[in-house]
Scaffold this active site. Structure first.
Site, PDB file in Angstrom:
ATOM      1  N   LYS A 175       0.845  -1.200   0.000  1.00  0.00           N
ATOM      2  CA  LYS A 175       0.000   0.000   0.000  1.00  0.00           C
ATOM      3  C   LYS A 175       0.879   1.249   0.000  1.00  0.00           C
ATOM      4  O   LYS A 175       1.560   1.518   0.985  1.00  0.00           O
ATOM      5  CB  LYS A 175      -0.913  -0.004   1.228  1.00  0.00           C
ATOM      6  CG  LYS A 175      -1.849  -1.225   1.247  1.00  0.00           C
ATOM      7  CD  LYS A 175      -2.669  -1.273   2.514  1.00  0.00           C
ATOM      8  CE  LYS A 175      -1.836  -1.597   3.738  1.00  0.00           C
ATOM      9  NZ  LYS A 175      -2.655  -1.932   4.923  1.00  0.00           N
ATOM     10  N   THR A 214      -8.837   9.473   8.071  1.00  0.00           N
ATOM     11  CA  THR A 214      -8.466   8.220   7.402  1.00  0.00           C
ATOM     12  C   THR A 214      -8.262   7.078   8.397  1.00  0.00           C
ATOM     13  O   THR A 214      -7.616   6.087   8.069  1.00  0.00           O
ATOM     14  CB  THR A 214      -7.161   8.417   6.608  1.00  0.00           C
ATOM     15  OG1 THR A 214      -6.167   8.917   7.516  1.00  0.00           O
ATOM     16  CG2 THR A 214      -7.338   9.378   5.447  1.00  0.00           C
ATOM     17  N   GLY A 216      -8.542   3.798  10.000  1.00  0.00           N
ATOM     18  CA  GLY A 216      -9.154   2.514   9.636  1.00  0.00           C
ATOM     19  C   GLY A 216      -9.014   2.099   8.184  1.00  0.00           C
ATOM     20  O   GLY A 216      -9.563   1.072   7.774  1.00  0.00           O
ATOM     21  N   THR A 217      -8.247   2.854   7.399  1.00  0.00           N
ATOM     22  CA  THR A 217      -8.134   2.528   5.964  1.00  0.00           C
ATOM     23  C   THR A 217      -7.593   1.116   5.719  1.00  0.00           C
ATOM     24  O   THR A 217      -8.120   0.388   4.870  1.00  0.00           O
ATOM     25  CB  THR A 217      -7.189   3.519   5.246  1.00  0.00           C
ATOM     26  OG1 THR A 217      -6.012   3.663   6.037  1.00  0.00           O
ATOM     27  CG2 THR A 217      -7.839   4.864   5.050  1.00  0.00           C
ATOM     28  N   GLY A 218      -6.538   0.759   6.439  1.00  0.00           N
ATOM     29  CA  GLY A 218      -5.880  -0.533   6.193  1.00  0.00           C
ATOM     30  C   GLY A 218      -6.787  -1.709   6.545  1.00  0.00           C
ATOM     31  O   GLY A 218      -6.885  -2.684   5.783  1.00  0.00           O
ATOM     32  N   CYS A 219      -7.462  -1.608   7.695  1.00  0.00           N
ATOM     33  CA  CYS A 219      -8.376  -2.682   8.139  1.00  0.00           C
ATOM     34  C   CYS A 219      -9.511  -2.821   7.133  1.00  0.00           C
ATOM     35  O   CYS A 219      -9.926  -3.931   6.771  1.00  0.00           O
ATOM     36  CB  CYS A 219      -8.965  -2.356   9.507  1.00  0.00           C
ATOM     37  SG  CYS A 219      -7.734  -1.986  10.764  1.00  0.00           S
TER      38      CYS A 219
HETATM   39  N1  LIG Z   1      -5.360  10.128   1.319  1.00  0.00           N
HETATM   40  C1  LIG Z   1      -5.679   9.036   0.628  1.00  0.00           C
HETATM   41  N2  LIG Z   1      -6.406   9.140  -0.514  1.00  0.00           N
HETATM   42  C2  LIG Z   1      -6.750   8.034  -1.214  1.00  0.00           C
HETATM   43  N3  LIG Z   1      -6.400   6.787  -0.856  1.00  0.00           N
HETATM   44  C3  LIG Z   1      -5.660   6.618   0.272  1.00  0.00           C
HETATM   45  C4  LIG Z   1      -5.267   7.729   1.075  1.00  0.00           C
HETATM   46  N4  LIG Z   1      -4.566   7.242   2.150  1.00  0.00           N
HETATM   47  C5  LIG Z   1      -4.539   5.900   2.011  1.00  0.00           C
HETATM   48  N5  LIG Z   1      -5.178   5.514   0.878  1.00  0.00           N
HETATM   49  C6  LIG Z   1      -5.401   4.147   0.403  1.00  0.00           C
HETATM   50  O1  LIG Z   1      -6.042   3.442   1.470  1.00  0.00           O
HETATM   51  C7  LIG Z   1      -5.645   2.083   1.469  1.00  0.00           C
HETATM   52  C8  LIG Z   1      -5.058   1.723   2.835  1.00  0.00           C
HETATM   53  O2  LIG Z   1      -3.731   2.204   2.838  1.00  0.00           O
HETATM   54  P1  LIG Z   1      -2.926   2.783   4.089  1.00  0.00           P
HETATM   55  O3  LIG Z   1      -1.517   2.915   3.619  1.00  0.00           O
HETATM   56  O4  LIG Z   1      -3.603   4.001   4.605  1.00  0.00           O
HETATM   57  O5  LIG Z   1      -3.107   1.590   5.100  1.00  0.00           O
HETATM   58  P2  LIG Z   1      -2.618   1.476   6.585  1.00  0.00           P
HETATM   59  O6  LIG Z   1      -1.511   2.415   6.863  1.00  0.00           O
HETATM   60  O7  LIG Z   1      -2.383   0.041   6.826  1.00  0.00           O
HETATM   61  O8  LIG Z   1      -3.913   1.938   7.375  1.00  0.00           O
HETATM   62  P3  LIG Z   1      -4.139   1.906   8.979  1.00  0.00           P
HETATM   63  O9  LIG Z   1      -3.722   3.227   9.487  1.00  0.00           O
HETATM   64  O10 LIG Z   1      -5.608   1.681   9.084  1.00  0.00           O
HETATM   65  O11 LIG Z   1      -3.296   0.811   9.520  1.00  0.00           O
HETATM   66  C9  LIG Z   1      -4.687   1.937   0.295  1.00  0.00           C
HETATM   67  O12 LIG Z   1      -5.400   1.519  -0.845  1.00  0.00           O
HETATM   68  C10 LIG Z   1      -4.139   3.355   0.118  1.00  0.00           C
HETATM   69  O13 LIG Z   1      -3.636   3.610  -1.173  1.00  0.00           O
HETATM   70  C1  LIG Z   2      -7.290  -2.459  17.081  1.00  0.00           C
HETATM   71  C2  LIG Z   2      -6.652  -1.808  15.909  1.00  0.00           C
HETATM   72  N1  LIG Z   2      -6.304  -2.580  14.858  1.00  0.00           N
HETATM   73  C3  LIG Z   2      -5.729  -2.020  13.767  1.00  0.00           C
HETATM   74  C4  LIG Z   2      -5.492  -0.661  13.708  1.00  0.00           C
HETATM   75  C5  LIG Z   2      -4.874  -0.092  12.446  1.00  0.00           C
HETATM   76  O1  LIG Z   2      -4.117   0.965  12.563  1.00  0.00           O
HETATM   77  C6  LIG Z   2      -5.858   0.118  14.842  1.00  0.00           C
HETATM   78  N2  LIG Z   2      -5.668   1.464  14.880  1.00  0.00           N
HETATM   79  N3  LIG Z   2      -6.440  -0.492  15.921  1.00  0.00           N
END
Ligand SMILES: Nc1ncnc2c1ncn2[C@@H]1O[C@H](COP(=O)(O)OP(=O)(O)OP(=O)(O)O)[C@@H](O)[C@H]1O
Ligand SMILES: Cc1ncc(CO)c(N)n1
Length: 274
Positions: A175, A214, A216-219
């Site tokens: 990502k 943003t 929760g994007t990764g989950c």
């Molecule tokens: N500002 C943004 N605009 C559009 N897409 C985004 C943006 N930020 C993240 N993404 C997309 O969101 C998805 C999750 O990516 P991100 O890198 O934010 O995950 P993460 O860091 O694991 O998230 P978390 O903080 O929930 O652990 C990916 O598809 C990424 O490209």
């Molecule tokens: C419990 C939990 N899982 C995953 C994330 C992702 O960043 C978070 N902030 N909290």
């Protein structure tokens, strides 16, 4: 009425409802699958950060998993916060004994920089969890920690993915969201992710949205992928649909509390956009 596909998340609780188990179950509902959960840890968390975290005992994780898998059955599993080496190894063993595809989000730290995984657990992620993953979905910090590859360009995404695949997941989804935030160094104002199984390559591009909410994007992305796989989609199909969903959810992310608000899991209902 026939039962919807069943998806299991193995993850931590985010009391603020934006990430973790709460994000996973909301995403699963949005995708029309039946969401189930194995809780690994409880966090006291809000828009400002993580104020506390408590792991569950290994027996509690094992018992929840067996309860779900032995009776109800699962068509896909997703993992998130696993907290410790002991929990990583337990979950890897459980997933290894289950036929369903597994989406592994190797959660390291929260958006605020609070640690959600002990440093001593990294080796177990590399050697036990990644080998049983169908798709692993690290962000740039996580892939750097796991492989030593620091990504600064689109070619870097390729190198990071190759390094990750050497640990055994069938597919790597790197990502690039964080990187493109840095004055558009990569992607030219786009949020770029890279998916590969070592032979096929898929670049996923979406407009980079200027919304600080943003959480929760990764989950959300990983749970959306698991939902697609449970419905029988291929990995590239499921990832493409998940990217579309998370992009809409970020666009509609809203302020809550004094810090980083959540993405909107209900954006399709609330906005009427497809
Ligand atoms: N500002 C943004 N605009 C559009 N897409 C985004 C943006 N930020 C993240 N993404 C997309 O969101 C998805 C999750 O990516 P991100 O890198 O934010 O995950 P993460 O860091 O694991 O998230 P978390 O903080 O929930 O652990 C990916 O598809 C990424 O490209
Ligand atoms: C419990 C939990 N899982 C995953 C994330 C992702 O960043 C978070 N902030 N909290």
């Amino acid at each position: 009425m026939s039962a919807p596909p069943r998806v299991l998340t193995v993850a931590g609780s985010d009391s603020g409802g934006g990430a973790g188990i709460q994000a996973d179950l909301k995403t699963m509902l949005a995708f029309g699958v039946h969401g189930m959960s194995v809780l690994t840890a409880v966090t006291a968390q809000n828009s400002l950060g993580v104020q506390g975290a408590w792991e569950l005992p290994v027996e509690a994780v094992r018992a929840q998993y067996r309860s779900v898998v032995d009776d109800i059955g699962v068509q896909a599993v997703k993992t998130g916060m696993l907290a410790s080496a002991e929990l990583v190894e337990t979950v890897a063993e459980l997933i290894g004994g289950t036929e369903a595809p597994a989406v592994v989000d190797p959660v390291g730290v929260s958006k605020h920089g609070d640690s959600l995984l002990a440093a001593s657990a990294l080796d177990s992620v590399r050697t036990k969890l990644l080998p049983v993953a169908t798709v692993a979905t690290p962000n740039l910090d996580e892939v750097a920690q796991l492989t030593g590859v620091r990504v600064e360009s689109e070619d870097g995404l390729r190198r990071a993915a190759a390094a990750l695949l050497s640990y055994g997941p069938k597919w790597a989804l790197i990502k690039g969201g964080h990187l493109s935030g840095d004055a558009g160094r990569v992607g030219g104002g786009q949020a770029v992710d890279f998916l590969t199984d070592g032979s096929e390559e898929h670049w996923l591009r979406a407009p980079r949205l200027d919304n600080r909410h943003t959480h929760g994007t990764g989950c959300t992305l990983a749970s959306a992928i698991a939902s697609g796989l449970a419905k029988g989609q291929s990995v590239p199909e499921a990832v493409a649909a998940a990217k579309e969903y998370v992009t809409g959810a970020i666009a509609d992310g809203f302020a809550l509390g004094g810090g980083i608000g959540p993405v909107d899991h209900g954006w399709r209902w609330r906005t009427g956009r497809a």
